[in-house]
Motif scaffolding. Structure first.
Motif, short mmCIF file in Angstrom:
data_model
loop_
_atom_site.label_atom_id
_atom_site.label_comp_id
_atom_site.label_asym_id
_atom_site.label_seq_id
_atom_site.Cartn_x
_atom_site.Cartn_y
_atom_site.Cartn_z
N THR A 263 1.27 -26.70 15.79
CA THR A 263 1.56 -28.09 16.16
C THR A 263 1.13 -29.02 15.02
N PRO A 264 1.79 -30.17 14.87
CA PRO A 264 1.47 -31.05 13.75
C PRO A 264 0.06 -31.58 13.82
N GLY A 265 -0.57 -31.70 12.64
CA GLY A 265 -1.84 -32.38 12.54
C GLY A 265 -1.61 -33.85 12.26
N SER A 266 -2.52 -34.48 11.56
CA SER A 266 -2.32 -35.87 11.19
C SER A 266 -1.16 -35.96 10.20
N PRO A 267 -0.50 -37.12 10.11
CA PRO A 267 0.59 -37.25 9.14
C PRO A 267 0.18 -36.88 7.72
N ALA A 268 -1.03 -37.25 7.33
CA ALA A 268 -1.49 -36.93 5.98
C ALA A 268 -1.65 -35.42 5.79
N ALA A 269 -2.22 -34.76 6.80
CA ALA A 269 -2.41 -33.31 6.72
C ALA A 269 -1.07 -32.59 6.71
N GLU A 270 -0.13 -33.05 7.54
CA GLU A 270 1.19 -32.42 7.56
C GLU A 270 1.91 -32.59 6.24
N ALA A 271 1.76 -33.74 5.63
CA ALA A 271 2.40 -33.97 4.33
C ALA A 271 1.92 -32.96 3.30
N VAL A 272 0.63 -32.65 3.33
CA VAL A 272 0.08 -31.67 2.39
C VAL A 272 0.68 -30.29 2.65
N VAL A 273 0.76 -29.91 3.92
CA VAL A 273 1.32 -28.60 4.27
C VAL A 273 2.76 -28.46 3.77
N TRP A 274 3.59 -29.42 4.13
CA TRP A 274 5.00 -29.33 3.79
C TRP A 274 5.24 -29.45 2.29
N GLN A 275 4.43 -30.23 1.59
CA GLN A 275 4.57 -30.30 0.15
C GLN A 275 4.23 -28.97 -0.50
N ARG A 276 3.20 -28.31 0.02
CA ARG A 276 2.83 -27.01 -0.55
C ARG A 276 3.92 -25.98 -0.28
N LEU A 277 4.46 -25.97 0.93
CA LEU A 277 5.54 -25.03 1.23
C LEU A 277 6.77 -25.31 0.37
N ALA A 278 7.10 -26.59 0.20
CA ALA A 278 8.25 -26.94 -0.63
C ALA A 278 8.02 -26.53 -2.08
N ASP A 279 6.80 -26.72 -2.59
CA ASP A 279 6.48 -26.34 -3.95
C ASP A 279 6.62 -24.83 -4.15
N LEU A 280 6.13 -24.05 -3.19
CA LEU A 280 6.24 -22.60 -3.28
C LEU A 280 7.70 -22.16 -3.24
N ALA A 281 8.49 -22.85 -2.42
CA ALA A 281 9.92 -22.53 -2.36
C ALA A 281 10.62 -22.91 -3.67
N ASP A 282 10.25 -24.05 -4.23
CA ASP A 282 10.83 -24.48 -5.51
C ASP A 282 10.55 -23.47 -6.61
#
Length: 321
Positions: A263-282
């Motif tokens: 489940t989503p955490g705080s908006p700031a915490a979620e942003a970190v998660v999704w940025q890391r996943l996107a970076d790994l995918a990139d």
């Protein structure tokens, strides 16, 4: 829809989509990821779901067609994210709302089908292997159901985080699939002594982390292969039964069990998660292992097959780009 067999309970409805509210992004859906939760929802066994009717499809990729004021996305952006399925807006539709905090622009080089099946599996794997039971470089990760949706994502994420990955699946076809997607070792849970084979691979030490989306007898066997101070990550019950946990065994061998609901955490915490996943995918470290792709009209059949899917992530093609 109503609860029951997918052929009887899943039906098309004509709907309208109001302008998105804050926190929503409205997209024209190109592809939507599928998985075992679809079968649970259709049958009325998904624990977070209320009474029907509701929209099926937890994740989707497509083109942004409307955003609220202040959104970080713009009309025309190509995005992928988690749908508002708990609020009735699923991905098996021409249009759907994504939760903005759980949405990213599609990474470069990712196909439409890969994008449609990316968010749920990799966010779940991240919750298990980073948030709840962090895997460390050099540790051994034992992944059950490793040719499936969340298992395949955990296999890749574990490798990206520096773990040695032992993939467990139930057929040679699935083991070959796991090998192609980076597994260091593959084991068929239907043949031989799983704990003994894990012990042989690890020099008798066992697995530091067991990633379990399966439960039942396979997970019970995997627990016998866990290392001292190990962790079992409880993701799901694809077998239909949860893993039986023995508190005395946990005490004597000093291992722990953690439940994972991404489940989503705080908006700031979620942003970190999704940025890391996107970076790994990139960087090419993560790539949705797409299996069978269904047409929109095949959704009821697709859902009925999710209790025993073929290797890889099932995806539904909704509309052409």
């Amino acid at each position: 829809m109503r609860f029951g067999a997918p052929a009887d309970s899943v039906e098309l409805q004509r709907m309208t989509w109001p302008e998105p509210a804050p926190g929503q992004v409205l997209i024209r859906v190109h592809a939507a990821g599928a998985g075992y939760p679809d079968a649970m929802m259709a049958a009325g066994h998904f624990p977070l779901m209320g009474d029907p009717p509701f929209g099926l499809g937890e994740e989707a990729a497509g083109e942004v067609v409307a955003v609220p004021s202040g959104s970080r996305f713009s009309v025309g952006d190509q995005v992928t994210g988690i749908t508002g399925f708990l609020d009735g807006w699923g991905g098996y539709a021409e249009y759907t709302y994504l939760r903005e905090e759980s949405t990213i622009r599609i990474p470069a080089g990712m196909t439409t089908e890969q994008a449609g099946g990316f968010p749920i599996a990799f966010r779940t794997a991240y919750a298990g292997l980073v948030d709840r039971a962090p895997i460390e470089a050099g540790e051994v990760l034992l992944v059950l159901g490793a040719a499936g949706s969340s298992g395949g994502a955990a296999l890749q994420l574990g490798k990206a985080l520096g773990a040695t990955v032992i993939a467990v699946a139930g057929s040679q076809e699935k083991l070959d699939f796991c090998k192609r997607h980076g597994a260091d070792h593959v084991l068929n849970h239907r043949s031989g002594d799983l704990p003994a084979r894990v012990a042989d691979i690890t020099g008798g030490r066992g697995a530091d982390v067991v990633f379990d989306p399966v439960g039942g007898e396979t997970a019970a066997a995997a627990l016998a292969a866990i290392a001292r101070n190990g962790r079992v990550v409880l993701i799901g019950v694809a077998s239909g039964k949860p893993v039986p946990l023995d508190s005395m065994d946990m005490l004597l061998r000093n291992y722990s069990a953690v439940g994972v609901l991404a489940t989503p955490g705080s908006p700031a915490a979620e942003a970190v998660v999704w940025q890391r996943l996107a970076d790994l995918a990139d960087r090419g470290a993560l790539s949705t292992p797409v299996g069978r792709v269904y047409d929109f009209r095949e959704v009821p059949e697709m859902i009925s097959r999710q209790t025993a899917p073929a290797p890889g992530k099932t995806v539904v093609r909704i509309t052409s780009e």
